[in-house]
Design a protein around this motif. Sequence first.
Motif, PDB file in Angstrom:
ATOM      1  N   GLY A  57       0.835  -1.198   0.000  1.00  0.00           N
ATOM      2  CA  GLY A  57       0.000   0.000   0.000  1.00  0.00           C
ATOM      3  C   GLY A  57       0.865   1.242   0.000  1.00  0.00           C
ATOM      4  O   GLY A  57       2.103   1.166  -0.054  1.00  0.00           O
ATOM      5  N   GLY A  58       0.217   2.398   0.064  1.00  0.00           N
ATOM      6  CA  GLY A  58       0.981   3.635   0.091  1.00  0.00           C
ATOM      7  C   GLY A  58       0.098   4.858   0.076  1.00  0.00           C
ATOM      8  O   GLY A  58      -1.134   4.769   0.032  1.00  0.00           O
ATOM      9  N   ALA A  59       0.749   6.013   0.144  1.00  0.00           N
ATOM     10  CA  ALA A  59       0.062   7.301   0.097  1.00  0.00           C
ATOM     11  C   ALA A  59       0.710   8.163  -0.969  1.00  0.00           C
ATOM     12  O   ALA A  59       1.927   8.095  -1.190  1.00  0.00           O
ATOM     13  CB  ALA A  59       0.120   7.994   1.455  1.00  0.00           C
ATOM     14  N   LEU A  60      -0.095   8.983  -1.599  1.00  0.00           N
ATOM     15  CA  LEU A  60       0.360   9.755  -2.757  1.00  0.00           C
ATOM     16  C   LEU A  60      -0.199  11.166  -2.683  1.00  0.00           C
ATOM     17  O   LEU A  60      -1.354  11.368  -2.280  1.00  0.00           O
ATOM     18  CB  LEU A  60      -0.095   9.055  -4.031  1.00  0.00           C
ATOM     19  CG  LEU A  60       0.083   9.723  -5.393  1.00  0.00           C
ATOM     20  CD1 LEU A  60       0.260   8.665  -6.472  1.00  0.00           C
ATOM     21  CD2 LEU A  60      -1.158  10.570  -5.733  1.00  0.00           C
ATOM     22  N   ALA A  61       0.602  12.148  -3.082  1.00  0.00           N
ATOM     23  CA  ALA A  61       0.162  13.538  -3.193  1.00  0.00           C
ATOM     24  C   ALA A  61       0.421  14.021  -4.605  1.00  0.00           C
ATOM     25  O   ALA A  61       1.451  13.689  -5.210  1.00  0.00           O
ATOM     26  CB  ALA A  61       0.889  14.425  -2.176  1.00  0.00           C
ATOM     27  N   ALA A  62      -0.502  14.790  -5.134  1.00  0.00           N
ATOM     28  CA  ALA A  62      -0.397  15.297  -6.504  1.00  0.00           C
ATOM     29  C   ALA A  62      -0.167  16.800  -6.479  1.00  0.00           C
ATOM     30  O   ALA A  62      -0.995  17.560  -5.966  1.00  0.00           O
ATOM     31  CB  ALA A  62      -1.660  14.973  -7.292  1.00  0.00           C
ATOM     32  N   LEU A  63       0.979  17.215  -7.006  1.00  0.00           N
ATOM     33  CA  LEU A  63       1.302  18.637  -7.140  1.00  0.00           C
ATOM     34  C   LEU A  63       0.933  19.074  -8.554  1.00  0.00           C
ATOM     35  O   LEU A  63       1.509  18.579  -9.533  1.00  0.00           O
ATOM     36  CB  LEU A  63       2.795  18.857  -6.881  1.00  0.00           C
ATOM     37  CG  LEU A  63       3.349  20.264  -7.147  1.00  0.00           C
ATOM     38  CD1 LEU A  63       2.706  21.276  -6.220  1.00  0.00           C
ATOM     39  CD2 LEU A  63       4.860  20.286  -6.978  1.00  0.00           C
ATOM     40  N   ASP A  64      -0.041  19.952  -8.653  1.00  0.00           N
ATOM     41  CA  ASP A  64      -0.499  20.427  -9.964  1.00  0.00           C
ATOM     42  C   ASP A  64       0.650  21.118 -10.683  1.00  0.00           C
ATOM     43  O   ASP A  64       1.327  21.983 -10.122  1.00  0.00           O
ATOM     44  CB  ASP A  64      -1.673  21.392  -9.774  1.00  0.00           C
ATOM     45  CG  ASP A  64      -2.437  21.643 -11.062  1.00  0.00           C
ATOM     46  OD1 ASP A  64      -1.842  21.494 -12.142  1.00  0.00           O
ATOM     47  OD2 ASP A  64      -3.632  21.970 -10.999  1.00  0.00           O
ATOM     48  N   LEU A  65       0.879  20.749 -11.940  1.00  0.00           N
ATOM     49  CA  LEU A  65       1.986  21.331 -12.700  1.00  0.00           C
ATOM     50  C   LEU A  65       1.792  22.833 -12.911  1.00  0.00           C
ATOM     51  O   LEU A  65       2.771  23.571 -13.058  1.00  0.00           O
ATOM     52  CB  LEU A  65       2.118  20.624 -14.050  1.00  0.00           C
ATOM     53  CG  LEU A  65       3.521  20.643 -14.672  1.00  0.00           C
ATOM     54  CD1 LEU A  65       4.521  19.980 -13.742  1.00  0.00           C
ATOM     55  CD2 LEU A  65       3.521  19.952 -16.020  1.00  0.00           C
ATOM     56  N   ASP A  66       0.543  23.294 -12.904  1.00  0.00           N
ATOM     57  CA  ASP A  66       0.301  24.733 -13.009  1.00  0.00           C
ATOM     58  C   ASP A  66       0.914  25.478 -11.826  1.00  0.00           C
ATOM     59  O   ASP A  66       1.370  26.612 -11.963  1.00  0.00           O
ATOM     60  CB  ASP A  66      -1.202  25.020 -13.077  1.00  0.00           C
ATOM     61  CG  ASP A  66      -1.798  24.655 -14.431  1.00  0.00           C
ATOM     62  OD1 ASP A  66      -1.016  24.422 -15.379  1.00  0.00           O
ATOM     63  OD2 ASP A  66      -3.040  24.592 -14.540  1.00  0.00           O
ATOM     64  N   GLN A  67       0.911  24.813 -10.656  1.00  0.00           N
ATOM     65  CA  GLN A  67       1.519  25.432  -9.483  1.00  0.00           C
ATOM     66  C   GLN A  67       3.022  25.599  -9.682  1.00  0.00           C
ATOM     67  O   GLN A  67       3.610  26.619  -9.305  1.00  0.00           O
ATOM     68  CB  GLN A  67       1.245  24.570  -8.244  1.00  0.00           C
ATOM     69  CG  GLN A  67      -0.204  24.552  -7.786  1.00  0.00           C
ATOM     70  CD  GLN A  67      -0.570  25.792  -7.009  1.00  0.00           C
ATOM     71  OE1 GLN A  67       0.278  26.599  -6.651  1.00  0.00           O
ATOM     72  NE2 GLN A  67      -1.850  25.977  -6.754  1.00  0.00           N
ATOM     73  N   ALA A  68       3.653  24.579 -10.263  1.00  0.00           N
ATOM     74  CA  ALA A  68       5.081  24.667 -10.530  1.00  0.00           C
ATOM     75  C   ALA A  68       5.385  25.783 -11.526  1.00  0.00           C
ATOM     76  O   ALA A  68       6.373  26.523 -11.381  1.00  0.00           O
ATOM     77  CB  ALA A  68       5.601  23.332 -11.052  1.00  0.00           C
ATOM     78  N   GLN A  69       4.529  25.928 -12.549  1.00  0.00           N
ATOM     79  CA  GLN A  69       4.727  26.974 -13.545  1.00  0.00           C
ATOM     80  C   GLN A  69       4.533  28.354 -12.919  1.00  0.00           C
ATOM     81  O   GLN A  69       5.301  29.283 -13.193  1.00  0.00           O
ATOM     82  CB  GLN A  69       3.762  26.783 -14.711  1.00  0.00           C
ATOM     83  CG  GLN A  69       3.875  27.829 -15.808  1.00  0.00           C
ATOM     84  CD  GLN A  69       5.254  27.877 -16.450  1.00  0.00           C
ATOM     85  OE1 GLN A  69       5.825  26.861 -16.801  1.00  0.00           O
ATOM     86  NE2 GLN A  69       5.802  29.084 -16.589  1.00  0.00           N
ATOM     87  N   GLU A  70       3.513  28.494 -12.066  1.00  0.00           N
ATOM     88  CA  GLU A  70       3.290  29.771 -11.403  1.00  0.00           C
ATOM     89  C   GLU A  70       4.453  30.122 -10.475  1.00  0.00           C
ATOM     90  O   GLU A  70       4.862  31.283 -10.386  1.00  0.00           O
ATOM     91  CB  GLU A  70       1.977  29.715 -10.608  1.00  0.00           C
ATOM     92  CG  GLU A  70       0.728  29.673 -11.478  1.00  0.00           C
ATOM     93  CD  GLU A  70      -0.533  29.513 -10.662  1.00  0.00           C
ATOM     94  OE1 GLU A  70      -0.446  29.566  -9.408  1.00  0.00           O
ATOM     95  OE2 GLU A  70      -1.609  29.325 -11.251  1.00  0.00           O
TER      96      GLU A  70
END
Length: 271
Positions: free
Chosen positions: A166-179
Amino acid sequence: MMLLAFALAAGWLALDLSGSRDRIIEERSRLAAQKSQFMSQWFGTTILTTDYVLRDVLGRISTDDLVYPDPDPDHFQRMRAMLAEKTASLPAILDIAVYNKDCVFTATGSRPVDGFRSRQVFCATPDAKVSSDSYVQYMPTEKSASKRPVILISRNLVTQEGRLVGGALAALDLDQAQEWIADFQVDPHDVLAMVDIQGILLARNPPIPDAIGTITPPPPGQPAFGSARASATFVAVSPLDGRERIFGVSKIEQIPVAIIVGFDKASALAE
């Protein structure tokens, strides 16, 4: 005698200009390295903070909590509430989810992607040995559960034999990285970029929307980094626009994302 004096003066000026040119390039190389290291550490802080939250999530659950579909509606709602709380604690994160040994999401914090099978790199091969260390991976729109390009940060629960449970995952929106990268001021013809270890362009300032998410050839001389912290400087022609730049590139340990700072060489030497 006059011709000799002019020749000596011209030779001295040529040597002085050459020395000045070398000093300027050396100075800009140091500045590029320092700026890329600073930005890399800054972005790495977001990744490391997210990783700490994922560790906390895994410390609150067991493999018995990772069931899909969940037969207990109350348990499912408690899981969702906990993940929603953790997601809210990380402003840059789109969502946090947990998954079972088959990489199927069993609960998410905000977006209804329960039952979606994660396409992380270690999910491609059943029963493959995995690590309990954090993973960072770019996920394009067509493979993303959120149908948005994201950077995934995940941490696994594994057996002593290295099998995924099992595991846990977080999603960083690529728009945030661009901003984030667009907030830095750049001079004309200079560039800031974020790439992963496969050479996929994740963000760029000035932006090139058509190039984001695609594999771009690295400038000649750019080193290939492993998992360790690393930094380098070099002078090369950019493959995207053909301008020669003084580059500094850095990455922090265990995070497969590099920050590139490029100063336009012609502008630096204009004086």
